[in-house]
Design a protein around this motif. Structure first.
Motif, short mmCIF file in Angstrom:
data_model
loop_
_atom_site.label_atom_id
_atom_site.label_comp_id
_atom_site.label_asym_id
_atom_site.label_seq_id
_atom_site.Cartn_x
_atom_site.Cartn_y
_atom_site.Cartn_z
N CYS A 56 0.77 -1.34 -0.01
CA CYS A 56 -0.35 -0.01 0.03
C CYS A 56 0.81 1.07 0.09
O CYS A 56 0.64 2.12 -0.63
CB CYS A 56 -0.78 0.09 1.38
SG CYS A 56 -2.41 -1.16 0.93
N VAL A 57 1.98 1.23 0.84
CA VAL A 57 2.96 2.43 0.69
C VAL A 57 3.41 2.66 -0.57
O VAL A 57 3.59 3.98 -1.06
CB VAL A 57 3.81 2.36 1.87
CG1 VAL A 57 4.97 3.22 1.74
CG2 VAL A 57 3.33 2.41 3.33
N ASP A 58 3.88 1.62 -1.30
CA ASP A 58 4.45 1.57 -2.55
C ASP A 58 3.33 2.25 -3.55
O ASP A 58 3.88 3.05 -4.43
CB ASP A 58 5.02 0.18 -3.03
CG ASP A 58 6.40 0.06 -2.22
OD1 ASP A 58 6.88 0.85 -1.61
OD2 ASP A 58 6.78 -1.35 -2.35
N ALA A 59 2.26 1.79 -3.55
CA ALA A 59 1.41 2.10 -4.34
C ALA A 59 0.91 3.63 -4.37
O ALA A 59 0.77 4.39 -5.21
CB ALA A 59 0.09 1.28 -4.26
N ALA A 60 0.66 3.91 -3.11
CA ALA A 60 0.53 5.30 -2.66
C ALA A 60 1.54 6.21 -3.18
O ALA A 60 1.24 7.31 -3.63
CB ALA A 60 0.20 5.57 -1.14
N ALA A 62 -1.51 2.89 -9.57
CA ALA A 62 -1.49 2.51 -8.10
C ALA A 62 -2.11 1.21 -7.86
O ALA A 62 -1.52 0.42 -7.21
CB ALA A 62 -2.07 3.72 -7.40
N LEU A 63 -3.29 0.87 -8.44
CA LEU A 63 -3.68 -0.44 -8.47
C LEU A 63 -2.85 -1.62 -8.92
O LEU A 63 -2.89 -2.75 -8.37
CB LEU A 63 -4.83 -0.57 -9.09
CG LEU A 63 -6.24 0.15 -8.21
CD1 LEU A 63 -7.60 0.33 -9.13
CD2 LEU A 63 -6.34 -0.38 -6.93
N THR A 64 -2.10 -1.35 -9.93
CA THR A 64 -0.87 -2.28 -10.12
C THR A 64 0.02 -2.82 -9.02
O THR A 64 0.64 -4.00 -9.07
CB THR A 64 -0.39 -1.98 -11.54
OG1 THR A 64 0.40 -0.80 -11.36
CG2 THR A 64 -1.28 -2.01 -12.67
N VAL A 65 0.31 -1.69 -8.40
CA VAL A 65 1.16 -2.10 -7.37
C VAL A 65 0.59 -2.41 -6.04
O VAL A 65 1.04 -3.03 -5.29
CB VAL A 65 2.10 -0.45 -7.03
CG1 VAL A 65 3.05 -1.00 -5.79
CG2 VAL A 65 2.77 -0.10 -8.35
N ALA A 66 -0.62 -2.02 -5.78
CA ALA A 66 -1.33 -2.31 -4.67
C ALA A 66 -1.99 -3.83 -4.54
O ALA A 66 -1.87 -4.24 -5.35
CB ALA A 66 -2.70 -1.58 -4.36
N PRO A 67 -1.96 -4.26 -3.38
CA PRO A 67 -2.70 -5.69 -3.06
C PRO A 67 -3.78 -6.03 -3.66
O PRO A 67 -4.78 -4.83 -4.05
CB PRO A 67 -2.79 -5.86 -1.83
CG PRO A 67 -2.23 -4.87 -0.87
CD PRO A 67 -1.92 -3.83 -2.04
N ALA A 68 -4.29 -7.12 -4.00
CA ALA A 68 -5.72 -7.37 -4.57
C ALA A 68 -6.82 -6.71 -3.58
O ALA A 68 -6.88 -6.93 -2.55
CB ALA A 68 -5.72 -8.81 -4.87
N GLY A 69 -7.81 -6.19 -4.44
CA GLY A 69 -8.99 -5.64 -3.80
C GLY A 69 -8.92 -4.28 -2.96
O GLY A 69 -9.49 -3.89 -2.21
N ALA A 70 -7.86 -3.52 -3.39
CA ALA A 70 -7.41 -2.47 -2.88
C ALA A 70 -8.24 -1.34 -3.38
O ALA A 70 -8.87 -1.21 -4.68
CB ALA A 70 -6.00 -1.99 -2.99
N THR A 71 -8.51 -0.01 -2.93
CA THR A 71 -9.18 1.02 -3.40
C THR A 71 -8.22 2.16 -3.54
O THR A 71 -7.37 2.21 -2.37
CB THR A 71 -10.36 1.58 -2.66
OG1 THR A 71 -10.24 1.72 -1.17
CG2 THR A 71 -11.62 0.24 -2.65
N VAL A 72 -8.12 3.14 -4.38
CA VAL A 72 -7.31 4.15 -4.46
C VAL A 72 -8.03 5.59 -4.47
O VAL A 72 -9.02 5.81 -5.33
CB VAL A 72 -6.61 4.20 -5.64
CG1 VAL A 72 -5.48 5.30 -5.75
CG2 VAL A 72 -5.40 2.95 -5.73
N GLU A 73 -7.66 6.56 -3.51
CA GLU A 73 -8.47 7.90 -3.40
C GLU A 73 -7.38 8.99 -3.79
O GLU A 73 -6.11 8.82 -3.37
CB GLU A 73 -8.94 8.11 -2.19
CG GLU A 73 -10.17 7.13 -1.91
CD GLU A 73 -10.43 7.41 -0.41
OE1 GLU A 73 -10.06 8.43 0.26
OE2 GLU A 73 -11.16 6.63 0.38
N VAL A 74 -7.60 9.75 -4.81
CA VAL A 74 -6.76 10.75 -5.28
C VAL A 74 -7.19 12.05 -4.85
O VAL A 74 -8.40 12.43 -5.26
CB VAL A 74 -6.45 10.78 -6.83
CG1 VAL A 74 -5.37 11.82 -7.24
CG2 VAL A 74 -5.89 9.18 -7.12
N ALA A 75 -6.44 13.03 -4.21
CA ALA A 75 -7.00 14.55 -4.12
C ALA A 75 -5.81 15.25 -4.68
O ALA A 75 -4.62 15.39 -4.16
CB ALA A 75 -7.10 14.58 -2.96
N VAL A 76 -6.05 16.04 -5.73
CA VAL A 76 -5.17 16.82 -6.28
C VAL A 76 -5.64 18.41 -6.07
O VAL A 76 -6.72 18.88 -6.10
CB VAL A 76 -5.25 16.71 -7.82
CG1 VAL A 76 -4.05 17.81 -8.47
CG2 VAL A 76 -4.89 15.13 -8.35
N GLY A 77 -4.71 18.86 -5.30
CA GLY A 77 -4.73 20.30 -5.03
C GLY A 77 -3.56 21.38 -5.72
O GLY A 77 -2.77 20.85 -6.53
#
Length: 118
Positions: free
Chosen positions: A40-44, A64-79
């Motif tokens: 998760c750290v690597d994917a983030a 990010a999902l290619t690096v994350a474990p299976a079943g993970a969700t990714v949230e992105v906030a661009v400011g």
């Protein structure tokens, strides 16, 4: 060692063996949770870098999902100043359904590059 003492050693070993198996199972479970956390750290981190340099949100999520474990969700906030990516997953051991799920998450931030936001 007398015959009686040898029998007691066998009984003590038989009584201690289930406890040893439980301790080993918990240790393996802890290792798998830590492994998921590192993924998760690597994917983030990868997602935050990609989003900060201006990649599209769908490309950031897919990367990010290619690096994350299976079943993970990714949230992105661009400011305007900071980009943040959070990866979450619930980990459950395949070999022991009696153990509970553990929620694992990691978050990474990167400075948004100039010109990324209009």
């Amino acid at each position: 060692m007398s015959r009686r003492e040898r029998g007691s050693v066998t009984a003590e070993t038989a009584a201690a063996l289930p406890a040893l198996v439980v301790v080993l199972g918990v240790a393996l479970w802890a290792v798998s949770v830590v492994g998921a956390r590192l993924e998760c750290v690597d994917a983030a981190r990868a997602g935050a870098r990609a989003a900060a340099r201006g990649d599209g949100l769908s490309a950031v999520r897919e990367g990010a999902l290619t690096v994350a474990p299976a079943g993970a969700t990714v949230e992105v906030a661009v400011g305007a100043a900071l980009t943040q990516v959070t990866v979450r997953v619930r980990v459950r051991p395949v070999w022991a359904v009696a153990l509970p799920e553990v929620a694992v998450s990691a978050s990474a931030s990167a400075a948004t590059e100039k010109g990324v936001l209009p």
